[in-house]
Write an enzyme that holds these catalytic residues in place. Structure first.
Site, PDB file in Angstrom:
ATOM      1  N   HIS A 223       0.836  -1.209   0.000  1.00 40.82           N
ATOM      2  CA  HIS A 223       0.000   0.000   0.000  1.00 40.82           C
ATOM      3  C   HIS A 223       0.867   1.253   0.000  1.00 40.82           C
ATOM      4  CE1 HIS A 223       0.386   1.818   4.050  1.00 40.82           C
ATOM      5  NE2 HIS A 223       0.600   0.591   4.489  1.00 40.82           N
ATOM      6  N   CYS A 224       0.257   2.356  -0.409  1.00 39.97           N
ATOM      7  CA  CYS A 224       0.854   3.690  -0.269  1.00 39.97           C
ATOM      8  C   CYS A 224      -0.192   4.539   0.433  1.00 39.97           C
ATOM      9  CB  CYS A 224       1.317   4.248  -1.609  1.00 39.97           C
ATOM     10  SG  CYS A 224       0.080   4.215  -2.930  1.00 39.97           S
ATOM     11  N   THR A 225      -0.425   5.758  -0.012  1.00 35.49           N
ATOM     12  CA  THR A 225      -1.446   6.579   0.634  1.00 35.49           C
ATOM     13  C   THR A 225      -2.835   6.266   0.097  1.00 35.49           C
ATOM     14  OG1 THR A 225       0.048   8.375   1.225  1.00 35.49           O
ATOM     15  CG2 THR A 225      -2.257   8.950   0.968  1.00 35.49           C
TER      16      THR A 225
END
Length: 237
Positions: A129-131
Site C-alpha cells: 500500500h501507499c497513501t
C-alpha cells in the site's frame, strides 16, 4: 479480484484470479490498498482475519508520520520502501501529469521497485500500500504481476480498477483542499482521482522500448531469473 470491505481503509483488494501463463493468480496471497491510518477496530479484525504476515508501505516518512498505520498488536512485519524522490506536494506544484509521475518513478525508484517485488516474494500473505493505493502501489503491483506472467491486459485492468474504488467524498475533499493551494494545476484531478488504463499501458510500452519489457526492466536492476521463477510459483496456480 475480490474487493474487501475493511472499515477505515479503502481500495483494499486481493489480486487473485487474474489470468496468467499456465493458470491464474492465487487468492489470499497478495493484497493491495490505500493507507491504514484510519483503520477501525473492525478494520483491524478484518486485516488480522486475512492472515497478512507482511505489509509493504511505500509512503515517505512525512506521510507515515501524518497517518501512522493502525496495526499495533497484529504482529505484522512492515517493510518501508518510500518511493518518491521528491515530496508528493512537488508533483502538484510542478503540475506533473500521470505520465510524468510514472516516468519519474520508473527512472528514480527502480531499486525500490525491485525491493518491493522481493518483499512480496519473501513473505505471504502480503499487503502492498501507499497513501491511496493508486500510483506507487499501482506501478509496484503491476510490475510484480507482470513478472509473475499475468496477462498484460489483466494487469492494466487491475490498475485501472482503482479509480472506481476511491470514495467520492474523499476525492471531493482532497481536490477542494489542493485546488485552493494549487489553483493553476492542470493535472490535479488526474493525480488525485484517476487511474486510466492507457497510463499503465504507456509505462509498459516505454519499458519495452527502453528495456525490452517490464520483466527485463526488473532484471536490469537486479531481479534474477530464479526470483522471477519463484515469484511465478508463489503467485500463480
Amino acid at each position: 479480484m475480490s474487493v474487501h470491505d475493511v472499515p477505515g481503509a479503502f481500495n483494499f483488494r486481493d489480486v487473485g484470479g487474474l489470468p496468467a501463463a499456465g493458470g491464474r493468480t492465487r487468492s489470499g496471497v497478495l493484497y493491495r490498498s490505500g493507507n491504514l491510518g484510519h483503520l477501525t477496530a473492525a478494520g483491524k479484525e478484518q486485516v488480522a482475519g486475512l492472515g497478512i504476515r507482511r505489509i509493504v508501505d511505500l509512503r515517505d516518512d512525512d506521510e507515515r508520520r501524518t497517518e501512522p498505520s493502525r496495526i499495533e498488536g497484529l504482529g505484522i512485519d512492515t517493510v518501508h520502501l518510500p518511493m518518491y524522490a521528491g515530496s508528493v506536494a512537488s508533483f502538484f506544484a510542478d503540475d506533473l501529469s500521470l505520465d510524468d509521475v510514472y516516468r519519474a518513478l520508473v527512472d528514480g525508484s527502480a531499486a525500490r521497485l525491485v525491493d518491493a517485488a522481493r518483499a512480496v516474494l519473501e513473505v505471504q500473505p502480503v499487503l502492498v500500500h501507499c497513501t491511496v493505493g493508486k500510483d506507487r502501489t499501482g506501478l509496484s503491483v503491476a510490475l510484480i504481476l507482470a513478472a509473475a506472467g499475468v496477462d498484460e491486459d489483466a494487469v492494466i485492468a487491475d490498475y485501472a480498477r482503482t479509480e472506481q474504488l476511491l470514495p467520492v467524498r474523499r476525492n471531493e475533499g482532497v481536490l477542494r483542499f489542493l485546488r485552493h493551494q494549487y489553483p493553476d494545476a492542470r493535472h490535479l484531478e488526474d493525480l488525485v482521482t484517476r487511474s486510466p488504463g492507457e497510463a499503465m499501458r504507456a509505462v509498459f510500452d516505454d519499458l519495452r522500448l527502453r528495456y525490452g519489457g517490464p520483466v527485463d526492466y526488473l532484471q536490469a536492476y537486479g531481479f534474477t531469473a530464479d526470483e522471477i521463477a519463484e515469484l511465478r510459483r508463489t503467485l500463480v496456480e
